[in-house]
Write an enzyme that holds these catalytic residues in place. Structure first.
Site, mmCIF file in Angstrom:
data_model
loop_
_atom_site.group_PDB
_atom_site.id
_atom_site.type_symbol
_atom_site.label_atom_id
_atom_site.label_comp_id
_atom_site.label_asym_id
_atom_site.label_seq_id
_atom_site.Cartn_x
_atom_site.Cartn_y
_atom_site.Cartn_z
ATOM 1 N N HIS A 2 1.119 -0.740 0.128
ATOM 2 C CA HIS A 2 0.061 -0.002 0.041
ATOM 3 C C HIS A 2 0.781 1.177 -0.020
ATOM 4 C CE1 HIS A 2 -3.255 -2.655 1.361
ATOM 5 N NE2 HIS A 2 -3.954 -1.659 1.345
ATOM 6 N N ARG A 3 2.148 1.286 0.617
ATOM 7 C CA ARG A 3 2.839 2.257 1.222
ATOM 8 C C ARG A 3 3.929 2.170 -0.436
ATOM 9 N NH1 ARG A 3 5.380 5.272 5.631
ATOM 10 N NH2 ARG A 3 3.979 3.465 6.692
#
Ligand code: SF4
Lengths: 204, 299
Positions: free
Chosen positions: A37-38
């Site tokens: 996600h990051r």
């Protein structure tokens, strides 16, 4: 209501699904958690696998290499991890990837609600602790991306059959089961406390 | 038996026992989950209980860890002052955890603080975490082994209250945890509560409470009554399995207590999740053993 969804999932498929429904998934689900996600949101990298209309699983599995075969893997144990850790990224994640089904543990917050409502997607809970059931519903691991992240964070592309039970916790209208439950639980807690207070006058 | 041979045998048995705990729930927990399933009337909750049961059966059939999070290993060691291997015991227990990690397999969960690297063996600085107790005039070893998962360790909290807040403050502290963190710790929960003088003793007792058989009662009648009252109170919230609503919320509530300083009352809470993986094994001096929590299982 119990229903089977097939990937790729369309907006239409999600139209009649409501929070509290139980669904099962056929097709593909990709494990995707914190660092993935990051990378997408904070570092602007593209996901190495197309999940338009697809499903992701907030999970860090135990995967075993199939002996003697190149790039073949077997799912040993897989269970959901706390979805709330992805809350910060999920709205944008849904917008960017076109993912339709997000599976994890526990509820998610207002960001995800909005993402689900605006882009037509749902969040579901897989019963946590049932890691062997989940593993046996993975028929095949078809791909492994970003293996540099280590086993738990690798994007494992899983071909699944009747993967579930998945309990819908946020529907495509943005209704949120856990938030509704919380209101109820807190009200009941206050009532329970009033009664308990009368029973614990030990210090006189 | 030669000493080295004996130490090898002890290590092997503790390793096998540890690996087994990740695959099978103790008898009392299994029985309690079955009872909760039978009492449940809400369809979704019932379905989740059934999934749990199926999962546990499959874990045994396929010889795999039932939950992917096999936790950090904690042990309560009660060793007889005359147990022949007392001197080597700390090392034996550490080795056993490393072996269980490989052979279980257990997930690699031990991350060294500050260096922030995963050791890959579930051992490390003060890992496994050991509590020691001496059994005077005994040549036996009693061992409780517990897999402290991430999800169920998260709700752990403690607070030292002023006596003016009374036991009212204590019960509020406990219930607030149930509706905040408890919800996501995979209910039905086993709730361990320590009540005493300082935060460390309360915290210790809250974990000791989780080692008790599910449904056992505190020896003090007032504390035992509070255990029952807390069960009713938390059940009335209706967390249900996975916090998705149900008739009940807990497998049990256990309180451990000690005397306190008149100026303070400390309370701490630790919870066990539905997959409460705890085991007790007792060794005699000849290393024959008995499994207290897992009757009929062969190592
Ligand atoms: S709280 Fe327990 S059952 Fe739930 S994921 Fe963690 S270890 Fe497994």
């Amino acid at each position: 209501m119990s229903k089977i969804l097939n990937t790729p999932v369309s907006d239409e498929d999600l139209k009649d699904i409501r929070i509290g429904d139980v669904i099962y998934l056929n097709g593909h689900i990709v494990t995707c958690r914190d660092v993935a996600h990051r990378r997408l949101i904070e570092y602007g990298r593209e996901l190495p696998v197309d999940i338009q209309g697809g499903a992701i699983f907030h999970a860090g599995p135990i995967v075993r290499k199939v002996e003697g075969e190149e790039k073949k893997f077997e799912m040993v144990s897989i269970g959901p991890t706390t979805s709330m850790r992805m809350e910060k990224f999920e709205k944008e994640f849904i917008e960017k990837t076109g993912v339709k089904v997000i599976v994890g543990k526990g509820g998610m917050g207002p960001n995800t609600e909005m993402g689900c409502r605006e882009n037509k997607a749902i969040h579901c809970v897989f019963p946590a602790g049932c890691a062997v059931i989940a593993a046996t519903e993975v028929e095949k691991i078809e791909g492994a991306y970003w293996q540099d992240l280590g086993m738990p964070e690798t994007l494992w592309v899983c071909h699944v059959k009747e993967f579930g039970p998945l309990i819908v916790s946020i529907d495509a209208e943005g209704n949120n089961l856990f938030e509704q439950n919380k209101v109820l639980f807190n009200k009941r807690k206050d009532e329970a406390l009033e009664e308990l207070y009368t029973k614990v006058k030990f210090i006189k | 038996m030669e000493k080295t041979e004996a130490l090898g045998l002890l290590t092997d048995r503790v390793a096998k026992f540890t690996a087994m705990i990740g695959k099978r729930l103790p008898d009392d927990v299994t029985a309690k989950l079955k009872e909760l399933r039978d009492e449940e009337s809400m369809p979704m909750a019932k379905m989740i209980y059934e999934a749990m049961e199926r999962n546990q059966e499959q874990a045994v059939a396929l010889n795999r860890p039932s939950c992917q999070d096999t936790g950090m290993i904690q042990m309560f060691v009660r060793v007889g002052s005359k147990f022949p291997y007392i001197d080597a015991l700390a090392e034996v227990l550490k080795d056993a955890v490393a072996i269980a990690t490989k052979e279980g397999p257990l997930r690699h969960n031990a991350v060294e603080t500050f260096d922030e690297v995963n050791t890959g063996t579930n051992t490390g600085t003060k890992a496994p975490w050991l509590y020691w107790d001496i059994l005077p005039d005994s040549d036996r070893l009693e061992l409780d082994i517990y897999m402290a998962g991430g999800g169920c360790s998260l709700p752990g909290q403690g607070k030292t209250l002023m006596p003016g807040e009374g036991y009212e403050g204590v019960v509020k502290f406990v219930l607030d945890i149930m509706t905040s963190y408890g919800l996501n710790a995979c209910p039905p929960l086993l709730v361990g509560i320590g009540i005493g003088t300082s935060i460390d003793s309360a915290a210790y007792m809250s974990k000791v409470a989780l080692m008790r058989p599910v449904g056992s009662r505190n020896a003090n009648p007032k504390a035992a009554q509070l255990e029952k009252d807390l069960i009713s109170a938390i059940d009335s919230i209706g967390l249900g399995p996975q916090g998705l609503q149900g008739k009940k919320s807990v497998m049990g509530v256990h309180i451990e207590n000690s005397a306190r300083h008149p100026s303070v009352i400390s309370v701490a809470v630790n919870v066990g999740c539905w997959a409460h993986r705890r085991g007790t094994i007792v060794f005699n001096s000849d290393l024959s053993y008995e499994l207290i929590t897992h009757k009929g299982v062969k190592l």
